[in-house]
Design a protein around this motif. Sequence first.
Motif, PDB file in Angstrom:
ATOM      1  N   GLN A  26      -2.028  -7.400   3.188  1.00 25.80           N
ATOM      2  CA  GLN A  26      -3.350  -7.449   3.834  1.00 25.80           C
ATOM      3  C   GLN A  26      -3.907  -6.032   4.024  1.00 25.80           C
ATOM      4  O   GLN A  26      -5.092  -5.790   3.817  1.00 25.80           O
ATOM      5  CB  GLN A  26      -3.237  -8.159   5.189  1.00 25.80           C
ATOM      6  CG  GLN A  26      -4.579  -8.399   5.879  1.00 25.80           C
ATOM      7  CD  GLN A  26      -5.393  -9.495   5.196  1.00 25.80           C
ATOM      8  OE1 GLN A  26      -4.889 -10.585   4.959  1.00 25.80           O
ATOM      9  NE2 GLN A  26      -6.649  -9.196   4.868  1.00 25.80           N
ATOM     10  N   PHE A  27      -3.023  -5.100   4.376  1.00 24.72           N
ATOM     11  CA  PHE A  27      -3.442  -3.699   4.536  1.00 24.72           C
ATOM     12  C   PHE A  27      -3.983  -3.151   3.212  1.00 24.72           C
ATOM     13  O   PHE A  27      -5.043  -2.520   3.166  1.00 24.72           O
ATOM     14  CB  PHE A  27      -2.254  -2.849   5.016  1.00 24.72           C
ATOM     15  CG  PHE A  27      -2.568  -1.379   5.087  1.00 24.72           C
ATOM     16  CD1 PHE A  27      -3.204  -0.842   6.196  1.00 24.72           C
ATOM     17  CD2 PHE A  27      -2.249  -0.541   4.026  1.00 24.72           C
ATOM     18  CE1 PHE A  27      -3.516   0.518   6.246  1.00 24.72           C
ATOM     19  CE2 PHE A  27      -2.560   0.822   4.065  1.00 24.72           C
ATOM     20  CZ  PHE A  27      -3.188   1.343   5.179  1.00 24.72           C
ATOM     21  N   ILE A  28      -3.251  -3.436   2.117  1.00 18.64           N
ATOM     22  CA  ILE A  28      -3.695  -2.957   0.798  1.00 18.64           C
ATOM     23  C   ILE A  28      -5.049  -3.583   0.461  1.00 18.64           C
ATOM     24  O   ILE A  28      -5.963  -2.906  -0.024  1.00 18.64           O
ATOM     25  CB  ILE A  28      -2.634  -3.290  -0.280  1.00 18.64           C
ATOM     26  CG1 ILE A  28      -1.337  -2.507  -0.011  1.00 18.64           C
ATOM     27  CG2 ILE A  28      -3.165  -2.993  -1.681  1.00 18.64           C
ATOM     28  CD1 ILE A  28      -0.163  -2.920  -0.886  1.00 18.64           C
ATOM     29  N   SER A  42       0.368   2.703  -1.840  1.00 14.77           N
ATOM     30  CA  SER A  42       1.723   2.905  -2.363  1.00 14.77           C
ATOM     31  C   SER A  42       2.675   3.275  -1.240  1.00 14.77           C
ATOM     32  O   SER A  42       3.835   2.848  -1.229  1.00 14.77           O
ATOM     33  CB  SER A  42       1.734   3.971  -3.470  1.00 14.77           C
ATOM     34  OG  SER A  42       1.351   5.219  -2.964  1.00 14.77           O
ATOM     35  N   ASN A  43       2.195   4.056  -0.272  1.00 16.53           N
ATOM     36  CA  ASN A  43       3.063   4.398   0.858  1.00 16.53           C
ATOM     37  C   ASN A  43       3.417   3.170   1.687  1.00 16.53           C
ATOM     38  O   ASN A  43       4.564   3.012   2.113  1.00 16.53           O
ATOM     39  CB  ASN A  43       2.403   5.461   1.745  1.00 16.53           C
ATOM     40  CG  ASN A  43       2.679   6.864   1.229  1.00 16.53           C
ATOM     41  OD1 ASN A  43       3.709   7.122   0.598  1.00 16.53           O
ATOM     42  ND2 ASN A  43       1.752   7.773   1.464  1.00 16.53           N
ATOM     43  N   ALA A  44       2.440   2.295   1.910  1.00 16.06           N
ATOM     44  CA  ALA A  44       2.721   1.078   2.686  1.00 16.06           C
ATOM     45  C   ALA A  44       3.788   0.234   1.987  1.00 16.06           C
ATOM     46  O   ALA A  44       4.698  -0.305   2.618  1.00 16.06           O
ATOM     47  CB  ALA A  44       1.438   0.273   2.878  1.00 16.06           C
ATOM     48  N   ALA A  45       3.672   0.139   0.659  1.00 13.51           N
ATOM     49  CA  ALA A  45       4.647  -0.648  -0.109  1.00 13.51           C
ATOM     50  C   ALA A  45       6.023   0.018  -0.087  1.00 13.51           C
ATOM     51  O   ALA A  45       7.049  -0.646   0.127  1.00 13.51           O
ATOM     52  CB  ALA A  45       4.147  -0.824  -1.548  1.00 13.51           C
ATOM     53  N   ALA A  46       6.040   1.336  -0.309  1.00 15.94           N
ATOM     54  CA  ALA A  46       7.322   2.051  -0.331  1.00 15.94           C
ATOM     55  C   ALA A  46       7.974   2.051   1.056  1.00 15.94           C
ATOM     56  O   ALA A  46       9.191   1.903   1.181  1.00 15.94           O
ATOM     57  CB  ALA A  46       7.117   3.480  -0.831  1.00 15.94           C
TER      58      ALA A  46
END
Length: 404
Positions: A26-28, A42-46
């Motif tokens: 949702q953030f992305i 990418s930072n949120a995913a990592a």
Amino acid sequence: MTSEAQRQNALDAIDRHAAELRAVSQFIHDHPEIALEEVESSNAAADILEKLGFDVERGIAGLGTAFRATAGSDDGPHIAFLAEYDALPGVGHGCGHNLIALSALAAGVGARSALEGRHGRITVFGTPAEEAVGGKVIMKDAGIFDDVDAAMGAHPGDAEAWCPTVPGSGEALACQGVTIAFRGQAAHAAADPFNGINALDGIILTFNGINALRQHVKSDARLHGIIVKGGDAANVIPDYAEAFFFVRAATQTYMYELVEKVRRIAEGAALMTGATLEFSFPEPASWDMITNYTLANALKANIDRVGLALPEAKAQEANGSTDWGNVSYTVPSVETAYPIINRVCTWHSQDVVDAAESELGYGNTFLVAKAMALTAIDLIENPETLTAIKTEFTEARDRRIAAR
Ligand SMILES: [Zn+2]
């Protein structure tokens, strides 16, 4: 632990972390970032993979927004899930890449939880810039995927989305982006146009030449472009003009043949106008896709098992391109499609932006993630399946290379 218990472990792990995984997606979705600018995405995913026990390396292959998140051991199969997270300029997540990210993250979290007592490695790759540039091409050329035995991913689709299980399904067009620029001579458009060289005319003649070429190309070819720069004022003869085209075809050979025809059209436009042509490739070509049907069928069996209903796949002419094509020449690959909306709709649109944060969208993404996690466990458990996948891969790749 029995393999059935480990499968259940994987499903439970996805359910247990569903809320925080969905929050990342949702953030992305709410912070759309275009190709190579996916810093927060990418930072949120990592970050979540690191928090859930993966070893994370950020900024790989010279791409600041690419990452590798890995878990397990090097003495067994290495199974990868590919996450995308770039948005479309002006549209936002009109291709649903926030859900592609979610499917890979959740599949990784699930599969990792079943690794205990097994020999194998699970990696989630963060692959930026699918919509432009082609991050996977750069990662592939840097050797990032060389030690991967099989790669899976899931792309959202409409109600007709399927898993490409039959030969001729899951194809993609080879695609080359081409920048065509002309340099001319500025002049007053009324006082002394005879002293000017009109760069914009070079672009317009190139478009007309390509329009004429279109009658004479095979049905799989696609030629489409935009004018990036066409001058600054109507009373000034434009001394610089620029267009960007995509040239696509089912095979790389035919695509490059068409690129050369487009080049000659632009050279003709330069001759007609007296402008100087600059013809360049600002991004690497993406290749046709070699879908691995053994892998696709292994995944489809688990898609059925988790209860995600999909229409039957059929052979179909490719109509899009993906940077996964290049990866599919290095790693046995499948990118399944799955529905996030209950009807047929146009893609890269507001409909998709809305579907990419809908209950159906999230629900089906978790189902496809579970199917991918179970498939990774199957491959780690059953070396003979992986052998069959690799045999098909080598034959199919060699056939494609011989044909190009
Ligand atoms: Zn997409």
